[in-house]
Design a protein around this motif. Structure first.
Motif, PDB file in Angstrom:
ATOM      1  N   THR A 345      86.958  10.886  73.566  1.00 37.09           N
ATOM      2  CA  THR A 345      87.749  11.964  74.158  1.00 37.09           C
ATOM      3  C   THR A 345      87.981  13.069  73.139  1.00 37.09           C
ATOM      4  OG1 THR A 345      88.886  10.312  75.537  1.00 37.09           O
ATOM      5  CG2 THR A 345      89.875  12.503  75.411  1.00 37.09           C
ATOM      6  N   ASN A 346      88.288  12.675  71.914  1.00 37.45           N
ATOM      7  CA  ASN A 346      88.476  13.617  70.810  1.00 37.45           C
ATOM      8  C   ASN A 346      87.222  14.469  70.603  1.00 37.45           C
ATOM      9  OD1 ASN A 346      90.189  14.634  68.820  1.00 37.45           O
ATOM     10  ND2 ASN A 346      89.484  13.207  67.264  1.00 37.45           N
ATOM     11  N   SER A 347      86.065  13.802  70.612  1.00 37.42           N
ATOM     12  CA  SER A 347      84.792  14.504  70.411  1.00 37.42           C
ATOM     13  C   SER A 347      84.456  15.412  71.583  1.00 37.42           C
ATOM     14  CB  SER A 347      83.666  13.486  70.205  1.00 37.42           C
ATOM     15  OG  SER A 347      83.863  12.760  69.010  1.00 37.42           O
ATOM     16  N   CYS A 348      84.820  14.991  72.787  1.00 34.34           N
ATOM     17  CA  CYS A 348      84.572  15.816  73.975  1.00 34.34           C
ATOM     18  C   CYS A 348      85.292  17.152  73.867  1.00 34.34           C
ATOM     19  CB  CYS A 348      85.019  15.094  75.241  1.00 34.34           C
ATOM     20  SG  CYS A 348      83.955  13.731  75.759  1.00 34.34           S
ATOM     21  N   PHE A 349      86.569  17.111  73.479  1.00 32.97           N
ATOM     22  CA  PHE A 349      87.341  18.341  73.312  1.00 32.97           C
ATOM     23  C   PHE A 349      86.734  19.210  72.211  1.00 32.97           C
ATOM     24  CE2 PHE A 349      91.009  16.441  75.599  1.00 32.97           C
ATOM     25  CZ  PHE A 349      91.327  17.528  76.395  1.00 32.97           C
ATOM     26  N   TYR A 350      86.357  18.578  71.116  1.00 33.50           N
ATOM     27  CA  TYR A 350      85.811  19.326  69.985  1.00 33.50           C
ATOM     28  C   TYR A 350      84.492  19.994  70.358  1.00 33.50           C
ATOM     29  CZ  TYR A 350      83.934  20.428  65.396  1.00 33.50           C
ATOM     30  OH  TYR A 350      83.389  21.099  64.325  1.00 33.50           O
ATOM     31  N   ALA A 351      83.562  19.219  70.914  1.00 38.12           N
ATOM     32  CA  ALA A 351      82.231  19.742  71.216  1.00 38.12           C
ATOM     33  C   ALA A 351      82.281  20.843  72.272  1.00 38.12           C
ATOM     34  CB  ALA A 351      81.316  18.611  71.682  1.00 38.12           C
ATOM     35  N   SER A 352      83.038  20.628  73.338  1.00 37.13           N
ATOM     36  CA  SER A 352      83.093  21.616  74.414  1.00 37.13           C
ATOM     37  C   SER A 352      83.759  22.907  73.952  1.00 37.13           C
ATOM     38  CB  SER A 352      83.827  21.049  75.632  1.00 37.13           C
ATOM     39  OG  SER A 352      85.165  20.713  75.312  1.00 37.13           O
ATOM     40  N   SER A 353      84.839  22.795  73.162  1.00 44.87           N
ATOM     41  CA  SER A 353      85.540  24.000  72.708  1.00 44.87           C
ATOM     42  C   SER A 353      84.703  24.797  71.720  1.00 44.87           C
ATOM     43  CB  SER A 353      86.887  23.626  72.076  1.00 44.87           C
ATOM     44  OG  SER A 353      86.717  22.833  70.912  1.00 44.87           O
ATOM     45  N   ARG A 354      84.003  24.124  70.819  1.00 43.45           N
ATOM     46  CA  ARG A 354      83.189  24.842  69.823  1.00 43.45           C
ATOM     47  C   ARG A 354      81.973  25.493  70.479  1.00 43.45           C
ATOM     48  NH1 ARG A 354      87.812  22.950  67.961  1.00 43.45           N
ATOM     49  NH2 ARG A 354      88.035  23.278  65.710  1.00 43.45           N
ATOM     50  N   MET A 355      81.415  24.849  71.474  1.00 41.41           N
ATOM     51  CA  MET A 355      80.276  25.456  72.146  1.00 41.41           C
ATOM     52  C   MET A 355      80.708  26.685  72.947  1.00 41.41           C
ATOM     53  SD  MET A 355      77.085  25.525  72.474  1.00 41.41           S
ATOM     54  CE  MET A 355      76.560  23.957  71.777  1.00 41.41           C
ATOM     55  N   LEU A 356      81.864  26.602  73.618  1.00 39.54           N
ATOM     56  CA  LEU A 356      82.361  27.752  74.373  1.00 39.54           C
ATOM     57  C   LEU A 356      82.730  28.892  73.427  1.00 39.54           C
ATOM     58  CD1 LEU A 356      83.031  28.893  77.124  1.00 39.54           C
ATOM     59  CD2 LEU A 356      85.293  27.825  76.978  1.00 39.54           C
ATOM     60  N   LEU A 357      83.301  28.557  72.284  1.00 33.33           N
ATOM     61  CA  LEU A 357      83.615  29.558  71.267  1.00 33.33           C
ATOM     62  C   LEU A 357      82.345  30.275  70.818  1.00 33.33           C
ATOM     63  CD1 LEU A 357      85.364  30.873  68.979  1.00 33.33           C
ATOM     64  CD2 LEU A 357      84.859  28.823  67.611  1.00 33.33           C
ATOM     65  N   SER A 358      81.296  29.509  70.562  1.00 33.76           N
ATOM     66  CA  SER A 358      80.034  30.093  70.115  1.00 33.76           C
ATOM     67  C   SER A 358      79.431  30.994  71.191  1.00 33.76           C
ATOM     68  CB  SER A 358      79.046  28.977  69.747  1.00 33.76           C
ATOM     69  OG  SER A 358      77.793  29.500  69.400  1.00 33.76           O
ATOM     70  N   LEU A 359      79.485  30.555  72.437  1.00 36.22           N
ATOM     71  CA  LEU A 359      78.953  31.357  73.539  1.00 36.22           C
ATOM     72  C   LEU A 359      79.706  32.679  73.661  1.00 36.22           C
ATOM     73  CD1 LEU A 359      78.440  28.558  76.223  1.00 36.22           C
ATOM     74  CD2 LEU A 359      76.632  29.955  75.213  1.00 36.22           C
ATOM     75  N   ALA A 360      81.034  32.612  73.514  1.00 40.44           N
ATOM     76  CA  ALA A 360      81.846  33.826  73.622  1.00 40.44           C
ATOM     77  C   ALA A 360      81.513  34.805  72.503  1.00 40.44           C
ATOM     78  CB  ALA A 360      83.329  33.462  73.597  1.00 40.44           C
ATOM     79  N   ARG A 361      81.338  34.293  71.294  1.00 39.72           N
ATOM     80  CA  ARG A 361      81.059  35.174  70.158  1.00 39.72           C
ATOM     81  C   ARG A 361      79.613  35.670  70.146  1.00 39.72           C
ATOM     82  NH1 ARG A 361      84.900  34.306  65.052  1.00 39.72           N
ATOM     83  NH2 ARG A 361      86.843  34.401  66.233  1.00 39.72           N
ATOM     84  N   SER A 362      78.776  35.054  70.972  1.00 38.38           N
ATOM     85  CA  SER A 362      77.404  35.539  71.117  1.00 38.38           C
ATOM     86  C   SER A 362      77.277  36.482  72.303  1.00 38.38           C
ATOM     87  CB  SER A 362      76.441  34.352  71.296  1.00 38.38           C
ATOM     88  OG  SER A 362      76.469  33.499  70.180  1.00 38.38           O
TER      89      SER A 362
END
Length: 567
Positions: A345-362
């Motif tokens: 669950t911890n990894s799910c939050f981390y992976a999804s949030s970092r990927m969305l962050l990267s998409l937004a900044r791209s």
């Protein structure tokens, strides 16, 4: 007004230019919905706070979970221990090739978006967009399934508490931990993974001792479960179906590349973590499947019951421990399984949030999700993951979970699509690197046997893709919805790719789809400039030697020396 006057007025008005309208709409989109990379760079950045030990443990045991604790036995029950062992070996080598190919790029360009950024930069923006959103869906929709698993585990001790109540107990503290600092994620994952790793090591030792007859009063099965035609059951049809369980067990191995964007000295920590993945595959998957196959016969009903009903008392680990004379095994395995679900669950939050962050900044997601606090925490992206997972969790309750099942089916094959795409990206990266006259000695980590590994990834991905469909067709009784469920994730992949391609062509006015090799950006986010790699490595090695000389040799020094040469 006469017709002549009307014509004069109309002639004075500026003609409507389609290109002007397109540029205006694009400007509005960029201003209010997404932002360019330059605009995003002015915001706070994520922090490089994860140490080498954090990344190492994430690589070794970060994704060990219900796939190995509960579902692995189903592969043995379906096709026999020999088929299960071969299946996990094939998928293990496939996954290792994926990690090696990805690690070469992540060590040089340690960014949170990892393969999404690499897809946009080395192949085409459409591929990066597709991989990023596909991956975000995969991890965001996985949170509810982990919460459901956690509720079942906790109901083993407190059956009177409802599943949704346990879900709240789990999701709230995990979400709050994510809001503190990335170091908290790294530290929590380190200890969660360490507990799982120790459990697997103990299980392998106890299982092999039991199998060899080392437990008093138990002669041990020896190799009997592999004899008399019991190793391979049901032929290729059953063997193909075991890939489903193997994929589920190996899911998340690419998380190391995501975490590289927030690790200290990634040019050193990432290669070490990547190399440790081989240890993880051999020790924690191959040996575990072998031990289960040696100790439990493929006809034992507990193998299927563990996965079908998430019954921890039927977990292969619990069964082996109990047969070896450890009566409290169910409680211990259940406690370890709980840490595995918390870790997932911890990894799910981390992976999804970092990927969305990267998409937004791209510029490929709403710009609000690119906002980061001064502590380097992407709060809006985390809140989005929480909102989506909460709504999705409600679908497990409504309509007998039918909606939730189909949502999971959408992401079911996404891992295979992501892994296959990484092979293609690796090939294109090397082609661009060679076309621009770069030296391989500048790379912090160089994958061996190139281009065999990435090419093998693409070929194996296609073969396993076919095997998944074959197993769905051969499943008895045959149901068309099983085939649709297997491949519905492909529809999402195609829709995302074509959708962005159309937007790129008509919305942004970009006619060139693929990035030309000579225009591939090999400088942004690189750990060093061209030609500096050897110099920086030599300086760091000298500093480490000077530090080692100043420290009195002891057991910790020798362990560090051994670890350096192993990893």
């Amino acid at each position: 007004m006469s017709d002549t006057e009307k014509d004069a007025v109309l002639s004075d008005e500026a003609p409507v230019d389609d290109e002007v309208v397109s540029k205006t709409l694009t400007s509005v989109w960029k201003r209010f919905i997404v932002r360019s990379r330059d605009a995003a760079s002015a915001e706070n950045e994520t922090k490089r706070a994860m140490q080498s030990r954090h990344l190492m443990m994430i690589a070794i045991g970060g994704t060990i979970g219900t796939g190995i604790f509960l579902s692995a036995g189903s592969a043995i029950a379906l096709a026999g221990p020999g088929s299960a062992l071969l299946s996990y070996f094939v998928v293990g080598m496939f996954v290792y090739s994926v990690v090696i190919s990805l690690g070469e790029m992540s060590a040089m360009f340690p960014v949170s978006g990892a393969f999404s950024v690499f897809g946009s930069r080395f192949v085409s923006p459409a591929l990066g967009f597709t991989l990023g959103w596909n991956y975000w869906f995969q991890w965001s929709l996985s949170i509810p399934s982990e919460l459901t698993a956690a509720a079942i585990i906790l109901q083993f001790w407190a059956p009177q508490v409802q599943a949704w109540e346990w879900a709240l107990v789990i999701i709230v503290p995990v979400f709050l931990l994510q809001l503190i600092h990335v170091r908290v994620y790294g530290e929590s994952e380190y200890w969660f993974a360490l507990i799982k790793v120790l459990m697997i090591i103990v299980f392998i030792f106890v299982g092999l001792i039991y199998d060899w007859g080392g437990v008093k009063g138990h002669p041990g099965p020896g190799l009997s479960n592999f004899r008399n035609g019991q190793a391979f059951i049901g032929g290729f049809e059953n063997f193909a179906q075991t890939f489903v369980y193997a994929f589920y067990s190996f899911g998340g191995v690419e998380l190391v590349a995501i975490a590289a964007g927030e690790s200290v000295r990634p040019h050193k920590t990432v290669p070490r973590a990547i190399k440790a993945t081989f240890l993880r595959i051999v020790l924690f998957y191959i040996l575990t499947i072998l031990t289960i196959g040696l100790c439990i016969n493929w006809q034992d009903p507990t193998l299927l019951r563990a996965a079908d009903s998430s019954d921890v008392t039927a977990s292969p680990l619990t069964v082996v421990f109990q047969r070896a004379g450890f009566g409290a095994a169910a409680h211990v395995v259940n406690a370890v399984l709980l840490t595995a679900v918390l870790s997932a669950t911890n990894s799910c939050f981390y992976a999804s949030s970092r990927m969305l962050l990267s998409l937004a900044r791209s510029g490929q997601a709403p710009r609000i999700f690119g906002w980061v606090t001064s502590r380097g925490v992407p709060v809006p992206a985390l809140v989005m993951a929480l909102a989506v997972s909460s709504v999705t969790f409600l679908t497990t309750i409504w309509g007998e979970g039918i909606v939730f099942t189909w949502l999971l089916n959408i992401t079911g094959i996404s891992a295979l699509l992501v892994w296959g795409s990484i092979g293609l990206i690796s090939l294109r990266f090397r082609a661009a690197y060679r076309a621009q006259g770069r030296s391989l000695s500048d790379l912090p980590y160089t994958q061996p046997f190139f281009p065999l590994l990435p090419a093998g990834v693409v070929v194996l991905a296609l073969l396993m893709f076919i095997a998944e469909g074959y197993s769905a067709v051969k499943e008895q009784p045959f149901e068309a919805k099983n085939v649709v469920a297997t491949y519905i994730g492909v529809a999402l992949y195609i829709v995302l790719y074509l959708g962005y391609t159309i937007y790129e062509r008509f919305g942004l006015g970009i006619r060139q789809h693929f990035v030309p090799l000579l225009e591939v950006d090999l400088q942004t986010d690189a750990v060093w400039k061209p030609g500096e790699g050897a110099m920086i490595r030599d300086r760091e090695d000298k500093d480490e030697e000077d530090t080692a000389v100043s420290v009195t040799p002891g057991w910790r020094t020798w362990l560090s020396y051994a670890a350096k040469h192993v990893y």
